[in-house]
Design a protein around this motif. Structure first.
Motif, PDB file in Angstrom:
ATOM      1  N   ILE A 113      -3.776 -11.359  -1.696  1.00  0.00           N
ATOM      2  CA  ILE A 113      -4.748 -10.303  -1.389  1.00  0.00           C
ATOM      3  C   ILE A 113      -4.369  -9.018  -2.113  1.00  0.00           C
ATOM      4  CG2 ILE A 113      -5.632  -8.812   0.453  1.00  0.00           C
ATOM      5  CD1 ILE A 113      -5.329 -11.323   2.313  1.00  0.00           C
ATOM      6  N   VAL A 114      -3.106  -8.650  -2.025  1.00  0.00           N
ATOM      7  CA  VAL A 114      -2.623  -7.412  -2.646  1.00  0.00           C
ATOM      8  C   VAL A 114      -2.834  -7.430  -4.158  1.00  0.00           C
ATOM      9  CG1 VAL A 114      -0.474  -6.184  -3.176  1.00  0.00           C
ATOM     10  CG2 VAL A 114      -0.992  -6.833  -0.826  1.00  0.00           C
ATOM     11  N   SER A 115      -2.665  -8.598  -4.770  1.00  0.00           N
ATOM     12  CA  SER A 115      -2.746  -8.714  -6.234  1.00  0.00           C
ATOM     13  C   SER A 115      -4.155  -8.946  -6.754  1.00  0.00           C
ATOM     14  CB  SER A 115      -1.851  -9.875  -6.701  1.00  0.00           C
ATOM     15  OG  SER A 115      -0.522  -9.648  -6.350  1.00  0.00           O
ATOM     16  N   ASP A 162       4.831  -7.279  13.267  1.00  0.00           N
ATOM     17  CA  ASP A 162       3.861  -6.860  14.282  1.00  0.00           C
ATOM     18  C   ASP A 162       2.704  -6.092  13.664  1.00  0.00           C
ATOM     19  OD1 ASP A 162       5.445  -8.019  16.214  1.00  0.00           O
ATOM     20  OD2 ASP A 162       6.453  -6.145  16.736  1.00  0.00           O
ATOM     21  N   ASP A 163       2.846  -5.683  12.401  1.00  0.00           N
ATOM     22  CA  ASP A 163       1.797  -4.934  11.713  1.00  0.00           C
ATOM     23  C   ASP A 163       1.648  -5.467  10.280  1.00  0.00           C
ATOM     24  OD1 ASP A 163      -0.131  -3.123  10.908  1.00  0.00           O
ATOM     25  OD2 ASP A 163       1.278  -1.444  10.702  1.00  0.00           O
ATOM     26  N   LEU A 164       1.228  -6.720  10.166  1.00  0.00           N
ATOM     27  CA  LEU A 164       1.042  -7.303   8.831  1.00  0.00           C
ATOM     28  C   LEU A 164       0.010  -6.539   8.002  1.00  0.00           C
ATOM     29  CD1 LEU A 164       1.221 -11.175   9.363  1.00  0.00           C
ATOM     30  CD2 LEU A 164       2.961  -9.639   8.442  1.00  0.00           C
ATOM     31  N   VAL A 175      -7.634  -4.488   1.856  1.00  0.00           N
ATOM     32  CA  VAL A 175      -6.373  -5.195   2.061  1.00  0.00           C
ATOM     33  C   VAL A 175      -6.044  -5.232   3.548  1.00  0.00           C
ATOM     34  CG1 VAL A 175      -3.870  -5.052   1.676  1.00  0.00           C
ATOM     35  CG2 VAL A 175      -5.441  -4.735  -0.251  1.00  0.00           C
ATOM     36  N   ARG A 176      -6.106  -4.090   4.205  1.00  0.00           N
ATOM     37  CA  ARG A 176      -5.791  -4.001   5.638  1.00  0.00           C
ATOM     38  C   ARG A 176      -6.718  -4.919   6.454  1.00  0.00           C
ATOM     39  NH1 ARG A 176      -3.209   0.154   7.414  1.00  0.00           N
ATOM     40  NH2 ARG A 176      -4.117   1.589   5.916  1.00  0.00           N
ATOM     41  N   ASP A 177      -8.025  -4.814   6.205  1.00  0.00           N
ATOM     42  CA  ASP A 177      -8.994  -5.590   6.984  1.00  0.00           C
ATOM     43  C   ASP A 177      -8.864  -7.085   6.726  1.00  0.00           C
ATOM     44  OD1 ASP A 177      -9.925  -3.191   7.983  1.00  0.00           O
ATOM     45  OD2 ASP A 177     -11.740  -3.156   6.744  1.00  0.00           O
ATOM     46  N   ALA A 178      -8.620  -7.476   5.463  1.00  0.00           N
ATOM     47  CA  ALA A 178      -8.497  -8.899   5.141  1.00  0.00           C
ATOM     48  C   ALA A 178      -7.280  -9.519   5.824  1.00  0.00           C
ATOM     49  CB  ALA A 178      -8.413  -9.087   3.623  1.00  0.00           C
TER      50      ALA A 178
END
Length: 191
Positions: free
Chosen positions: A153-155, A76-78, A181-184
Motif C-alpha cells: 500500500i505504501v509503495s 495497536d495502530d497499524l 494509506v491510513r484508511d486502506a
C-alpha cells in the motif's frame, strides 16, 4: 592513512554508491563513477568492500537497519505505522528505489534472510501476533503478510505504472495519499 581518513573515505564511498545504485541498480551501477564521486581510487573501494555486489549489500544492510530504527512499530495502530512508513520512504526515496532494484535484480531472498535474522524484525512479527490474540488484527493473517501488504500500500504511488513516485506533489495531494494509506490499512486489518 589514519583511522579518521579511512572512516571518511569509507563514508564517501557509501554515500556515492548509495546514489549510484539508487539511480542505476546493481547491474547498471559503475564502480568508476562511484570512485570518482567519492574521491577514492577503485583499488581502495575494492579493498574496503571486495566487489560491487558486496558494496550493494553493505548499503542495503545499512539502510534496512536505519529504516527499522527510524520508524517505530505499533501493532495497536497499524494505520499510523503505515503512514509513518509512507512518510519515511517519501523523505528517503533512494531507499525505496534501492529496495525495488534489489527485488528486480534477484536480491529478495537475501533481503528476506536479512529481515529474518534481525531481532527488530522479530519484535514486529511478535507484536502482530499479540495484536491478533487481542483481536486488534484478524487472526487469519500471517504476520509477515501483514507487513507485506502494508509495504504494498505504501509503495503504490512508486510502483504503479505511470505513477509520479510521490515526487514534487502538492501538499494537499500528499495529505490525501496519507489518508488513503491510513484508511486502506484500517479497512484491511481493523475493519
Amino acid at each position: 592513512m589514519s583511522v579518521k581518513d579511512v572512516s571518511a573515505t569509507k563514508q564517501r564511498i557509501i554515500d556515492a554508491a548509495r546514489t549510484e545504485f539508487a539511480d542505476h541498480g546493481l547491474a547498471g551501477a559503475r564502480i568508476d563513477r562511484i570512485a570518482t564521486t567519492a574521491r577514492a581510487s577503485k583499488e581502495r573501494l575494492y579493498a574496503y568492500y571486495g566487489d560491487k555486489e558486496s558494496l550493494f549489500h553493505a548499503i542495503l544492510d545499512e539502510d534496512f537497519g536505519r529504516f527499522l530504527d527510524s520508524v517505530p512499530f505499533d501493532s495497536d495502530d497499524l494505520p499510523g505505522y503505515a503512514v509513518a512508513v509512507f512518510d519515511d520512504l517519501r523523505r528517503t526515496p533512494h531507499i525505496q528505489r534501492l529496495m525495488l532494484w534489489g527485488q528486480l535484480q534477484g536480491q529478495s531472498a537475501r533481503a528476506q534472510r536479512l529481515a529474518n535474522a534481525n531481532p527488530r524484525w522479530d519484535v514486529r512479527l511478535e507484536a502482530i501476533r499479540r495484536a491478533q490474540s487481542a483481536q486488534i488484527i484478524g487472526p487469519t493473517w500471517d504476520p509477515t503478510d501483514v507487513l507485506t501488504v502494508i509495504f504494498g500500500i505504501v509503495s503504490s504511488w512508486v510502483i504503479t505504472p505511470g505513477s509520479d513516485g510521490n515526487i514534487d506533489i502538492a501538499p494537499e495531494e500528499l495529505e490525501r495519499r496519507r489518508e488513503i494509506v491510513r484508511d486502506a490499512v484500517r479497512a484491511i486489518f481493523q475493519g
